[in-house]
Design a protein around this motif. Structure first.
Motif, PDB file in Angstrom:
ATOM      1  N   GLY A  13       7.938   3.628   4.672  1.00  0.00           N
ATOM      2  CA  GLY A  13       9.139   3.174   4.000  1.00  0.00           C
ATOM      3  C   GLY A  13       8.978   2.515   2.671  1.00  0.00           C
ATOM      4  O   GLY A  13       7.917   2.263   2.172  1.00  0.00           O
ATOM      5  N   GLY A  14      10.136   2.198   2.118  1.00  0.00           N
ATOM      6  CA  GLY A  14      10.256   1.582   0.813  1.00  0.00           C
ATOM      7  C   GLY A  14      11.569   2.022   0.231  1.00  0.00           C
ATOM      8  O   GLY A  14      12.186   2.954   0.707  1.00  0.00           O
ATOM      9  N   LEU A 336       4.747   4.844 -14.316  1.00  0.00           N
ATOM     10  CA  LEU A 336       4.335   3.457 -14.133  1.00  0.00           C
ATOM     11  C   LEU A 336       3.026   3.498 -13.335  1.00  0.00           C
ATOM     12  O   LEU A 336       3.024   3.586 -12.109  1.00  0.00           O
ATOM     13  N   LYS A 337       1.918   3.466 -14.047  1.00  0.00           N
ATOM     14  CA  LYS A 337       0.632   3.814 -13.435  1.00  0.00           C
ATOM     15  C   LYS A 337       0.226   2.911 -12.288  1.00  0.00           C
ATOM     16  O   LYS A 337      -0.293   3.375 -11.259  1.00  0.00           O
ATOM     17  N   GLN A 342      -0.219   2.791  -6.215  1.00  0.00           N
ATOM     18  CA  GLN A 342       0.090   2.312  -4.869  1.00  0.00           C
ATOM     19  C   GLN A 342       0.580   3.457  -3.981  1.00  0.00           C
ATOM     20  O   GLN A 342       0.227   3.534  -2.796  1.00  0.00           O
ATOM     21  N   VAL A 343       1.403   4.331  -4.555  1.00  0.00           N
ATOM     22  CA  VAL A 343       1.925   5.471  -3.791  1.00  0.00           C
ATOM     23  C   VAL A 343       0.798   6.397  -3.384  1.00  0.00           C
ATOM     24  O   VAL A 343       0.649   6.779  -2.211  1.00  0.00           O
ATOM     25  N   TRP A 344      -0.039   6.779  -4.361  1.00  0.00           N
ATOM     26  CA  TRP A 344      -1.103   7.754  -4.068  1.00  0.00           C
ATOM     27  C   TRP A 344      -2.141   7.170  -3.111  1.00  0.00           C
ATOM     28  O   TRP A 344      -2.647   7.879  -2.240  1.00  0.00           O
ATOM     29  N   THR A 345      -2.443   5.886  -3.245  1.00  0.00           N
ATOM     30  CA  THR A 345      -3.399   5.243  -2.334  1.00  0.00           C
ATOM     31  C   THR A 345      -2.864   5.237  -0.906  1.00  0.00           C
ATOM     32  O   THR A 345      -3.603   5.501   0.053  1.00  0.00           O
ATOM     33  N   ALA A 346      -1.576   4.953  -0.766  1.00  0.00           N
ATOM     34  CA  ALA A 346      -0.972   4.954   0.565  1.00  0.00           C
ATOM     35  C   ALA A 346      -1.057   6.334   1.203  1.00  0.00           C
ATOM     36  O   ALA A 346      -1.424   6.468   2.380  1.00  0.00           O
ATOM     37  N   LEU A 347      -0.749   7.375   0.439  1.00  0.00           N
ATOM     38  CA  LEU A 347      -0.790   8.732   1.003  1.00  0.00           C
ATOM     39  C   LEU A 347      -2.221   9.140   1.338  1.00  0.00           C
ATOM     40  O   LEU A 347      -2.457   9.786   2.372  1.00  0.00           O
ATOM     41  N   PRO A 354       4.310   1.345   0.150  1.00  0.00           N
ATOM     42  CA  PRO A 354       4.834  -0.028   0.101  1.00  0.00           C
ATOM     43  C   PRO A 354       6.111  -0.119  -0.735  1.00  0.00           C
ATOM     44  O   PRO A 354       6.285   0.598  -1.717  1.00  0.00           O
ATOM     45  N   LYS A 355       6.990  -1.023  -0.330  1.00  0.00           N
ATOM     46  CA  LYS A 355       8.247  -1.203  -1.049  1.00  0.00           C
ATOM     47  C   LYS A 355       8.009  -1.644  -2.487  1.00  0.00           C
ATOM     48  O   LYS A 355       8.790  -1.324  -3.381  1.00  0.00           O
TER      49      LYS A 355
END
Length: 374
Positions: A13-14, A336-337, A342-347, A354-355
């Motif tokens: 989520g987020g 926004l690098k 954060q998005v790519w690390t989570a995937l 993360p939100k």
């Protein structure tokens, strides 16, 4: 439901929020095609027979491209943890039956204006979908297309030039360069196939919380509940001036909401549907789709689809790649690098997005305009 809503507990989520400046209207119709992997693949599961003439007919419909051969070994490491990453694109070729849809290039070439990375979590019970705005300025890597032609790198170009320059292979190469994530599969659907698919489904029901009037996409809807036919659905996922700030980001929010409505609709196509209707749906879907070579047969695509059919709309978390409006050109966005990382690390880690990665980003101001009616 909003396109980028806060998920239920236990679902990746987020939520995106924040606003950006109103974009200037641009001349000409801006093309965009919702590409729905679950739709095409799910219908194949319902309609595939697995044997005889019908199977070979469906098998012969599917077009595939050998992306692995084109890109070679210089790619992110494949993660074998049960999760999958799929790049889905829309094709707006003006050749063949797509010519009648208007817009785009007139020379038969193709561009892709819609791109989504689908991350299917381990266990295949939930997924995150990350939309990449076509107007994002990126550094495109050098790449080799599936014909063996080489294409030079380019700096500060729009994301969708990757596909128009080198087709599927260069689009995958660019996405992998941006994200650092290996794309396990590739799926593409074209304009005419999308329109016909919606018509054969009997339309898709959505609710619009505001009136939409966009002459460019030939769409005019009052606020309320509508069953959209193929032409109206295509207009909805293409519109950018009828809602929000007139940007591609607003269009993405409409597309994400429509995806959820479409997933719900497909799940209602069940055992009471006639065998002929099921076959017609599968025939249309397989004609519309182009895949990577690993999915280039009806058997492979049906197996892949079986792994996705347990994911309902409520288990899909949809976000847009973190971007902000380009100060030098409000019709472009830039990544926004730190938030994108954060998005790519989570995937990569098969974790929730993360939100903090989506809070306060540019969104297009169209959230909640279209919701599922289920």
């Amino acid at each position: 439901m909003a396109a980028e809503s806060t998920p239920e507990p236990g679902i990746p989520g987020g939520a995106d929020s924040g606003k950006g400046p109103r974009h200037r209207r641009q001349r000409g119709r801006r093309k965009g095609l919702l590409v729905m992997a679950w739709t095409a693949a799910g219908i194949i599961v319902l309609g595939g027979t697995g044997a005889g003439y019908l199977y070979f007919k469906l098998n012969g419909n599917i077009k595939s491209v050998d992306i692995d051969q084109a890109l070679g070994s210089a790619r992110p490491t494949k993660i074998d943890d049960g999760s999958e990453n799929i790049l889905v694109l829309g094709s707006d070729s003006r050749s063949g039956s797509n010519k009648k849809l208007g817009g785009g290039t007139d020379d038969g070439s193709a561009r892709s204006d819609t791109a989504m990375i689908i991350h299917v979590y381990k266990g295949h019970k939930a997924a995150s979908v990350v939309s990449i705005p076509r107007d994002t300025l990126i550094d495109r890597p050098a790449c080799t297309d599936t014909k063996g032609d080489k294409h030079d790198a380019a700096s500060a170009v729009m994301f969708n030039t990757a596909y128009s320059t080198g087709g599927a292979a260069c689009a995958v190469k660019t996405v992998e360069s941006i994200t650092g994530i290996r794309m396990d599969h590739y799926l593409e659907v074209d304009f005419s196939g999308f329109e016909k698919l919606i018509d054969e489904l009997g339309g898709v029901e959505v609710t619009t919380t505001k009136a939409i009037d966009d002459p460019d996409s030939h769409l005019k809807l009052k606020a309320g509940t509508h069953t959209l036919d193929g032409q109206q659905a295509l207009g909805l996922v293409r519109t950018r001036h009828g809602v929000g700030d007139g940007s591609d980001l607003g269009r993405i929010q409409l597309q994400q909401a429509f995806i959820k409505a479409l997933v719900d609709q497909v799940k209602h196509v069940g055992v009471l549907t006639s065998p002929k209707k099921l076959y017609d749906l599968a025939d249309t879907a397989t004609k519309a789709v182009t895949t990577d070579s690993d999915l280039g047969s009806a058997n492979s695509l049906m197996s892949f689809a079986n792994g996705l059919k347990g994911i309902s709309a409520s288990k899909m978390h949809m976000v847009t790649m973190p971007v902000e409006y380009d100060p030098a050109d409000p019709n472009r966005v830039i990544v926004l690098k730190s938030k994108a990382k954060q998005v790519w690390t989570a995937l990569k880690n098969d974790e929730q997005i993360p939100k903090s990665a989506t809070k306060g980003n540019a969104t297009g101001e169209a959230a909640g305009v279209v919701t599922s009616s289920s």
